[in-house]
Structures are given as structure tokens and as C-alpha cells.
Design an enzyme around this catalytic site. Structure first.
Site: not given
Ligand code: PGA
Length: 242
Positions: A71, A137, A139, A144
Site C-alpha cells: 500500500d 480494527n 485492516h 479498511e
């Protein structure tokens, strides 16, 4: 939990790094010119150091490795220190002299970049090895919660939580670019082998959800339950709820 997930629990940082490096090397040794993606973040730092210290001379492995970015932030110029590509170059790729690098151009138009790298991955992929970190979270990369498992390379608006987590790297949330580009879950799910690195008590609950909860886009990493050849390397704190 899927039968093909292996969980290795390390007692301390040194063991975590050593076990991660050994496992990664073992996978590379049986692959020819592997296409490999690697994470940024705090979790892999000791692993990268172990690769450099213990396997730095394995030019037989590093010369043939084809790195592809996992990413990247959008909108940064090529000399910006916040680029994940620069961080990985400084931390691992330059020390190991890994030359083949398929990177996102942060300064390019994100939509065009998405199309360009999708087509390169189509030609050169699929991934042989995906090494990943786990977000608080759930991810993976910039996928996401809510990202469909069918997503391929796409652009994202970073969540407040991810911006806050990334602010720790760059000294303030105003220094974190609001947009990113990322390999999608579908790209990651095609990897021949996957290693997920997880450290710390703050990740214990999300690691349990990832491996033992429902397979759901609400926890992007839960796709790992649906694929083969997954190794989780966790420290005792992260593995506490498994
Ligand atoms: P960390 O980041 O290794 O810095 O905890 C993990 C992630 O958010 O992917």
C-alpha cells in the site's frame, strides 16, 4: 478456524523476529523469482533486522525476489520521507539490495495509478508470498472494515483510526495524507503463502476475531480463514485470547 492456519507463538521479541525470518526464508527457498509483498509498521521491524543480520548474505534469495508494494499514501512527491516505499527501502530493500520493485507512484493520479498497477499485477502475479501486519480494527494493508473481499487494487480514504495509528509514525495526524492506494483482499487472497505478524495486547481481541470469529468484511483480515498456507506469528500478548 481453517485447518490450514498455523499459529506460532513467540515468547519474546527476539524469538518473534527469528521465527518470522526462518519461516519467510523457508518459503523463499522453494520459489523461483517470487513476487513478494511486505508490510510497513512497528510490528515487522525486528523481523526485517533479523533478515538483514542473519540472511543478508543470501544473495541467491534477494537477487531473484520481486517486491511489490502492499500500500502507499497518495499525493506525496518522490523524495518524501513518509512514502512507504522510502521507509521500506531504508529499512529492508536497500540493505538487502533487492532491486526489483513494483511501486505505487504516490504523485500520479490515483485512479490512473490504480489501473496501471492492476495491469502490472495481472501480468506479473499472482503474489507468491504476502507478509502482512494486522490493524487494530482488523485492516490489512489499507483495506479498511467494510472493504469487500472481491476488491482488487483500489484507492481509499483513510479512517480516523488509521490516521491516528499512522500519526505515531510521522509525529501528528496532520502529517498523514488522507488518501491511500492498496492491494485488495482479492489480490492478497491469491498469494501462495501468507504470513501475518501480530504483536501486543492491543491486538489480542482483533486477532481472535480474525481467526475465530465470522468471516466478514467488517474484519478484513478474516479472509485468512478462507485461504490455504497461512502462518500467524504472534507474541504471547497478541495470542492471549486464542
Ligand atoms: P503496526 O501496524 O505494525 O505499526 O501495529 C499494523 C497495521 O496497521 O497494519
Amino acid at each position: 478456524m481453517s485447518q490450514s492456519i498455523e499459529i506460532l507463538v513467540a515468547d519474546d521479541d527476539a524469538e518473534f523476529s527469528r521465527v518470522a525470518a526462518q519461516r519467510f526464508i523457508k518459503i523463499l527457498e522453494v520459489r523461483d523469482h517470487p513476487l513478494v509483498t511486505l508490510p510497513t509498521g512497528y510490528t515487522p521491524l525486528g523481523f526485517y533486522q533479523a533478515l538483514i543480520t542473519d540472511y543478508g548474505q543470501r544473495h541467491d534469495l534477494w537477487d531473484g525476489l520481486r517486491f511489490i508494494a502492499l500500500d502507499e499514501y497518495c499525493g506525496l512527491s518522490a523524495d518524501d520521507e513518509r512514502l512507504f516505499a522510502s521507509w521500506l527501502a531504508r529499512t529492508l530493500l536497500d540493505p538487502l539490495a533487492i532491486k526489483s520493485r513494483l511501486l505505487f507512484d504516490s504523485a500520479a493520479d490515483p485512479q490512473q495509478e490504480m489501473v496501471r498497477v492492476r495491469s502490472l499485477l495481472h501480468e506479473q502475479g499472482p503474489l507468491d508470498v504476502a507478509v502482512l501486519g494486522l490493524g487494530g480494527n482488523g485492516h490489512v494493508a489499507f483495506n479498511e472494515p467494510g472493504t469487500p473481499f472481491t476488491a482488487t487494487i483500489h484507492t481509499v480514504t483513510l479512517t480516523t483510526g488509521t490516521i491516528a495509528a499512522n500519526a505515531l509514525y510521522w509525529g501528528g495526524s496532520e502529517r498523514v495524507p488522507p488518501q491511500g492506494i492498496t492491494l485488495g483482499i482479492q489480490d492478497l487472497a491469491q498469494a501462495g503463502s501468507t504470513i501475518l505478524l501480530v504483536k501486543g495486547a492491543a491486538k489480542a481481541e482483533v486477532l481472535q476475531q480474525t481467526l475465530q470469529g465470522p468471516v466478514t468484511a467488517a474484519i478484513p483480515a478474516s479472509y485468512l480463514q478462507t485461504i490455504k498456507n497461512v502462518t500467524i506469528i504472534a507474541d504471547r500478548d497478541a495470542a492471549a485470547r486464542l
